[in-house]
Scaffold this motif. Structure first.
Motif, PDB file in Angstrom:
ATOM      1  N   PRO A  24     -95.829  -6.941  20.066  1.00  0.00           N
ATOM      2  CA  PRO A  24     -95.478  -7.947  19.054  1.00  0.00           C
ATOM      3  C   PRO A  24     -94.308  -8.796  19.543  1.00  0.00           C
ATOM      4  O   PRO A  24     -93.489  -8.324  20.339  1.00  0.00           O
ATOM      5  CB  PRO A  24     -95.062  -7.093  17.849  1.00  0.00           C
ATOM      6  N   SER A  25     -94.240 -10.036  19.104  1.00  0.00           N
ATOM      7  CA  SER A  25     -93.111 -10.896  19.483  1.00  0.00           C
ATOM      8  C   SER A  25     -92.877 -11.939  18.405  1.00  0.00           C
ATOM      9  O   SER A  25     -93.805 -12.292  17.664  1.00  0.00           O
ATOM     10  CB  SER A  25     -93.389 -11.587  20.821  1.00  0.00           C
ATOM     11  N   LEU A  26     -91.656 -12.413  18.322  1.00  0.00           N
ATOM     12  CA  LEU A  26     -91.316 -13.447  17.347  1.00  0.00           C
ATOM     13  C   LEU A  26     -92.237 -14.652  17.541  1.00  0.00           C
ATOM     14  O   LEU A  26     -92.333 -15.179  18.658  1.00  0.00           O
ATOM     15  CB  LEU A  26     -89.854 -13.878  17.537  1.00  0.00           C
ATOM     16  N   ASN A  28     -95.179 -14.848  17.933  1.00  0.00           N
ATOM     17  CA  ASN A  28     -96.142 -14.571  19.021  1.00  0.00           C
ATOM     18  C   ASN A  28     -95.771 -15.358  20.284  1.00  0.00           C
ATOM     19  O   ASN A  28     -96.645 -15.822  21.031  1.00  0.00           O
ATOM     20  CB  ASN A  28     -97.573 -14.894  18.579  1.00  0.00           C
ATOM     21  N   ALA A  62     -84.005 -11.890  19.099  1.00  0.00           N
ATOM     22  CA  ALA A  62     -85.427 -11.576  18.871  1.00  0.00           C
ATOM     23  C   ALA A  62     -86.215 -11.616  20.183  1.00  0.00           C
ATOM     24  O   ALA A  62     -87.180 -10.868  20.353  1.00  0.00           O
ATOM     25  CB  ALA A  62     -86.025 -12.544  17.855  1.00  0.00           C
ATOM     26  N   SER A  66     -88.428  -8.546  21.434  1.00  0.00           N
ATOM     27  CA  SER A  66     -89.836  -8.703  21.836  1.00  0.00           C
ATOM     28  C   SER A  66     -90.062  -8.128  23.239  1.00  0.00           C
ATOM     29  O   SER A  66     -91.055  -7.420  23.487  1.00  0.00           O
ATOM     30  CB  SER A  66     -90.225 -10.186  21.809  1.00  0.00           C
ATOM     31  N   ARG A 124    -103.080  -1.816  17.322  1.00  0.00           N
ATOM     32  CA  ARG A 124    -101.951  -2.300  16.499  1.00  0.00           C
ATOM     33  C   ARG A 124    -102.005  -3.807  16.272  1.00  0.00           C
ATOM     34  O   ARG A 124    -102.132  -4.574  17.197  1.00  0.00           O
ATOM     35  CB  ARG A 124    -100.622  -1.960  17.195  1.00  0.00           C
ATOM     36  N   HIS A 125    -101.931  -4.215  15.025  1.00  0.00           N
ATOM     37  CA  HIS A 125    -101.797  -5.632  14.696  1.00  0.00           C
ATOM     38  C   HIS A 125    -100.831  -5.732  13.522  1.00  0.00           C
ATOM     39  O   HIS A 125    -100.706  -4.784  12.744  1.00  0.00           O
ATOM     40  CB  HIS A 125    -103.129  -6.239  14.251  1.00  0.00           C
ATOM     41  N   SER A 126    -100.203  -6.866  13.371  1.00  0.00           N
ATOM     42  CA  SER A 126     -99.425  -7.094  12.155  1.00  0.00           C
ATOM     43  C   SER A 126    -100.410  -7.195  10.997  1.00  0.00           C
ATOM     44  O   SER A 126    -101.365  -7.967  11.061  1.00  0.00           O
ATOM     45  CB  SER A 126     -98.645  -8.411  12.259  1.00  0.00           C
ATOM     46  N   ARG A 128    -100.508  -8.260   7.233  1.00  0.00           N
ATOM     47  CA  ARG A 128     -99.696  -8.922   6.197  1.00  0.00           C
ATOM     48  C   ARG A 128    -100.439  -8.985   4.883  1.00  0.00           C
ATOM     49  O   ARG A 128    -100.104  -9.758   4.010  1.00  0.00           O
ATOM     50  CB  ARG A 128     -99.315 -10.321   6.681  1.00  0.00           C
ATOM     51  N   ARG A 213     -97.342 -17.035  12.007  1.00  0.00           N
ATOM     52  CA  ARG A 213     -96.285 -16.083  12.314  1.00  0.00           C
ATOM     53  C   ARG A 213     -95.113 -16.118  11.362  1.00  0.00           C
ATOM     54  O   ARG A 213     -94.154 -15.384  11.556  1.00  0.00           O
ATOM     55  CB  ARG A 213     -95.823 -16.276  13.739  1.00  0.00           C
ATOM     56  N   PRO A 215     -95.817 -15.837   8.058  1.00  0.00           N
ATOM     57  CA  PRO A 215     -96.626 -15.694   6.862  1.00  0.00           C
ATOM     58  C   PRO A 215     -95.975 -14.692   5.930  1.00  0.00           C
ATOM     59  O   PRO A 215     -94.848 -14.303   6.134  1.00  0.00           O
ATOM     60  CB  PRO A 215     -97.923 -15.158   7.407  1.00  0.00           C
ATOM     61  N   VAL A 275     -93.671  -7.135  10.079  1.00  0.00           N
ATOM     62  CA  VAL A 275     -92.223  -7.378  10.181  1.00  0.00           C
ATOM     63  C   VAL A 275     -91.819  -8.406   9.131  1.00  0.00           C
ATOM     64  O   VAL A 275     -92.524  -9.389   8.919  1.00  0.00           O
ATOM     65  CB  VAL A 275     -91.878  -7.913  11.591  1.00  0.00           C
ATOM     66  N   HIS A 277     -88.809 -10.685   8.894  1.00  0.00           N
ATOM     67  CA  HIS A 277     -87.682 -11.011   9.771  1.00  0.00           C
ATOM     68  C   HIS A 277     -86.714 -12.024   9.170  1.00  0.00           C
ATOM     69  O   HIS A 277     -85.611 -12.229   9.695  1.00  0.00           O
ATOM     70  CB  HIS A 277     -88.253 -11.571  11.082  1.00  0.00           C
ATOM     71  N   THR A 314    -104.406 -11.323  17.232  1.00  0.00           N
ATOM     72  CA  THR A 314    -103.878 -12.649  17.543  1.00  0.00           C
ATOM     73  C   THR A 314    -104.047 -12.896  19.041  1.00  0.00           C
ATOM     74  O   THR A 314    -104.107 -11.951  19.824  1.00  0.00           O
ATOM     75  CB  THR A 314    -102.382 -12.746  17.172  1.00  0.00           C
ATOM     76  N   ARG A 316    -103.535 -13.748  22.987  1.00  0.00           N
ATOM     77  CA  ARG A 316    -102.519 -13.438  23.985  1.00  0.00           C
ATOM     78  C   ARG A 316    -102.708 -14.330  25.197  1.00  0.00           C
ATOM     79  O   ARG A 316    -103.815 -14.788  25.476  1.00  0.00           O
ATOM     80  CB  ARG A 316    -102.613 -11.969  24.429  1.00  0.00           C
TER      81      ARG A 316
HETATM   82  C1  LIG Z   1     -88.592 -10.013  16.572  1.00  0.00           C
HETATM   83  C2  LIG Z   1     -89.862 -10.206  15.779  1.00  0.00           C
HETATM   84  C3  LIG Z   1     -89.838 -10.935  14.586  1.00  0.00           C
HETATM   85  C4  LIG Z   1     -90.995 -11.096  13.840  1.00  0.00           C
HETATM   86  N1  LIG Z   1     -90.926 -11.751  12.631  1.00  0.00           N
HETATM   87  C5  LIG Z   1     -92.016 -11.789  11.819  1.00  0.00           C
HETATM   88  C6  LIG Z   1     -91.935 -12.323  10.480  1.00  0.00           C
HETATM   89  O1  LIG Z   1     -90.896 -12.754  10.009  1.00  0.00           O
HETATM   90  N2  LIG Z   1     -93.058 -12.317   9.725  1.00  0.00           N
HETATM   91  C7  LIG Z   1     -94.235 -11.810  10.204  1.00  0.00           C
HETATM   92  O2  LIG Z   1     -95.206 -11.798   9.476  1.00  0.00           O
HETATM   93  N3  LIG Z   1     -94.346 -11.314  11.459  1.00  0.00           N
HETATM   94  C8  LIG Z   1     -93.262 -11.279  12.261  1.00  0.00           C
HETATM   95  N4  LIG Z   1     -93.344 -10.720  13.518  1.00  0.00           N
HETATM   96  C9  LIG Z   1     -94.643 -10.265  14.029  1.00  0.00           C
HETATM   97  C10 LIG Z   1     -95.238 -11.329  14.955  1.00  0.00           C
HETATM   98  O3  LIG Z   1     -95.582 -12.483  14.240  1.00  0.00           O
HETATM   99  C11 LIG Z   1     -96.470 -10.731  15.628  1.00  0.00           C
HETATM  100  O4  LIG Z   1     -96.079  -9.626  16.386  1.00  0.00           O
HETATM  101  C12 LIG Z   1     -97.193 -11.711  16.538  1.00  0.00           C
HETATM  102  O5  LIG Z   1     -97.688 -12.791  15.796  1.00  0.00           O
HETATM  103  C13 LIG Z   1     -98.362 -11.015  17.260  1.00  0.00           C
HETATM  104  O6  LIG Z   1     -99.243 -10.450  16.352  1.00  0.00           O
HETATM  105  P1  LIG Z   1     -99.555  -8.889  16.334  1.00  0.00           P
HETATM  106  O7  LIG Z   1     -98.301  -8.171  15.898  1.00  0.00           O
HETATM  107  O8  LIG Z   1    -100.652  -8.733  15.327  1.00  0.00           O
HETATM  108  O9  LIG Z   1     -99.962  -8.470  17.706  1.00  0.00           O
HETATM  109  C14 LIG Z   1     -92.206 -10.549  14.291  1.00  0.00           C
HETATM  110  C15 LIG Z   1     -92.241  -9.822  15.500  1.00  0.00           C
HETATM  111  C16 LIG Z   1     -91.075  -9.644  16.232  1.00  0.00           C
HETATM  112  C17 LIG Z   1     -91.112  -8.809  17.502  1.00  0.00           C
END
Ligand SMILES: Cc1cc2nc3c(=O)[nH]c(=O)nc-3n(C[C@H](O)[C@H](O)[C@H](O)COP(=O)(O)O)c2cc1C
Length: 328
Positions: A24-26, A28, A62, A66, A124-126, A128, A213, A215, A275, A277, A314, A316
């Motif tokens: 995962p990353s800020l 993406n 961040a 990541s 693993r996926h975010s 929401r 991202r 959301p 997350v 954030h 998502t 890559r």
């Molecule tokens: C430092 C950091 C901050 C993030 N902030 C948010 C956030 O505020 N809201 C959110 O929905 N996802 C957040 N994410 C998740 C990323 O959006 C997500 O990891 C990226 O879009 C890739 O999707 P995946 O986690 O499904 O692989 C964050 C991830 C990281 C590492």
């Protein structure tokens, strides 16, 4: 007698880089590059300055979180390959590249338990989406806390008053971020890079993916998406913070490793996570996120966990874009 593991093959490097890149990353932003070490038995992890998000993340906090998450995936993939990984953070100093080195030259042979998390990297996926009103069992919470501690990071699962406090701060931060034109423009620029997921327009992927991202902004009670009103979410979300005693780059890298360790373990147990954030992005709301009873400490992330639908995959960057060829 074999004293060193064999050099990494092209296939090994590909598997490692693909696993690292799934972190995962800020936004993406995927702000990493992987480079084989000169001896061919390890991997350097570099920050990619072209993937920084300076308006939202001026200090690169961040970005390092990541990169830390990617580093943890590399460790898991190395274990999957039967390699013992020795990690050095910031081996050339705070401001220098690489940000970490993974030395895989030790003769492996012993089964490393981190390898069990390998299937969770792809799963693993975010997520929401709304979660069920079902508590995470205490024993699993204890496992997640232990996983974070193994990376030197404190995972605090919030009680009701803490959840309400953190949601209020998230909501406050969300309003202020929405009013900041520079941040909004930067976020939109990242969204434009990825107009679709597997050919499906982001707008068609459901409420949470419409703005990709940032959301779930409606989650705190400000529904920006008519399709995801706050009341559809679980009554009281289960939130946890990841905190460190200090707030330097090594702490951020550790936090990213802890985030991914906790998230992969949660995934392996059927939990979903995402997350939140927003409140960490503004210095004053970040400061107020600290648990007033527990005292000082630096909150690095707020994580929402629970039982619900899996998040969508998502996109890559291709492995070739994040993996440098071996020297020579
Ligand atoms: C430092 C950091 C901050 C993030 N902030 C948010 C956030 O505020 N809201 C959110 O929905 N996802 C957040 N994410 C998740 C990323 O959006 C997500 O990891 C990226 O879009 C890739 O999707 P995946 O986690 O499904 O692989 C964050 C991830 C990281 C590492």
């Amino acid at each position: 007698m074999i004293t060193e593991a064999a050099a990494l093959t092209t296939a090994d490097l590909h598997l490692l880089a693909e696993a690292g890149g799934r972190a995962p990353s800020l936004h993406n932003s995927q702000p990493w590059r992987f480079r084989p070490t000169p001896d061919g038995r390890g991997l350097e992890v570099h920050a990619d300055p072209t993937r920084a998000v300076p308006a939202v993340d001026p200090d690169g906090r961040a970005l390092h979180v990541s990169i830390g998450a990617a580093l943890f995936n590399l460790r898991v993939a190395a274990a999957h390959l039967g390699r013992d990984a020795a990690v050095r953070l910031l081996p050339s100093g705070e401001d220098a590249q690489p940000r970490a080195v993974l030395d895989l030259s030790a003769p492996g042979g012993t089964k490393h338990p981190l390898g069990d998390l390998y299937p969770a990297i792809a799963a693993r996926h975010s997520s929401r989406q709304p979660f069920a009103n079902r508590d995470v069992p205490e024993a699993l919470v204890a496992e997640l806390i232990t996983a974070a501690l193994a990376e030197g990071v404190i995972l605090t699962v919030l009680e009701e008053h803490g959840v309400r406090r953190v949601l209020a701060l998230t909501s406050e931060a969300e309003d202020r971020i929405a009013a900041d034109a520079a941040r909004e423009a930067e976020t939109r620029s990242w969204l434009r890079l990825e107009p679709s997921v597997d050919g499906i327009p982001l707008t068609a992927l459901g409420s949470h993916d419409r703005d990709a991202r940032v959301p779930m902004r409606g989650f705190t009670g400000h529904p920006p998406h008519p399709a995801s009103p706050a009341e559809r979410f679980e009554a009281l979300p289960q939130l946890a913070t990841l905190s460190t005693h200090f707030d330097g780059r090594a702490d951020w890298l550790r936090s990213g490793q802890a985030l991914e360790r906790v998230w992969l373990l949660a995934t392996a147990h059927g939990l979903r996570a995402s997350v939140l954030h927003q409140a960490v992005e503004l210095p004053d709301t970040r400061w107020r996120l600290r648990d007033p009873v527990e005292g000082p400490g630096h909150v690095q992330l707020v994580l929402r966990v629970g039982y619900g639908p899996p998040g969508a995959a998502t996109p890559r960057r291709p492995v070739e874009d994040v993996l440098d060829p071996p020297e020579g």
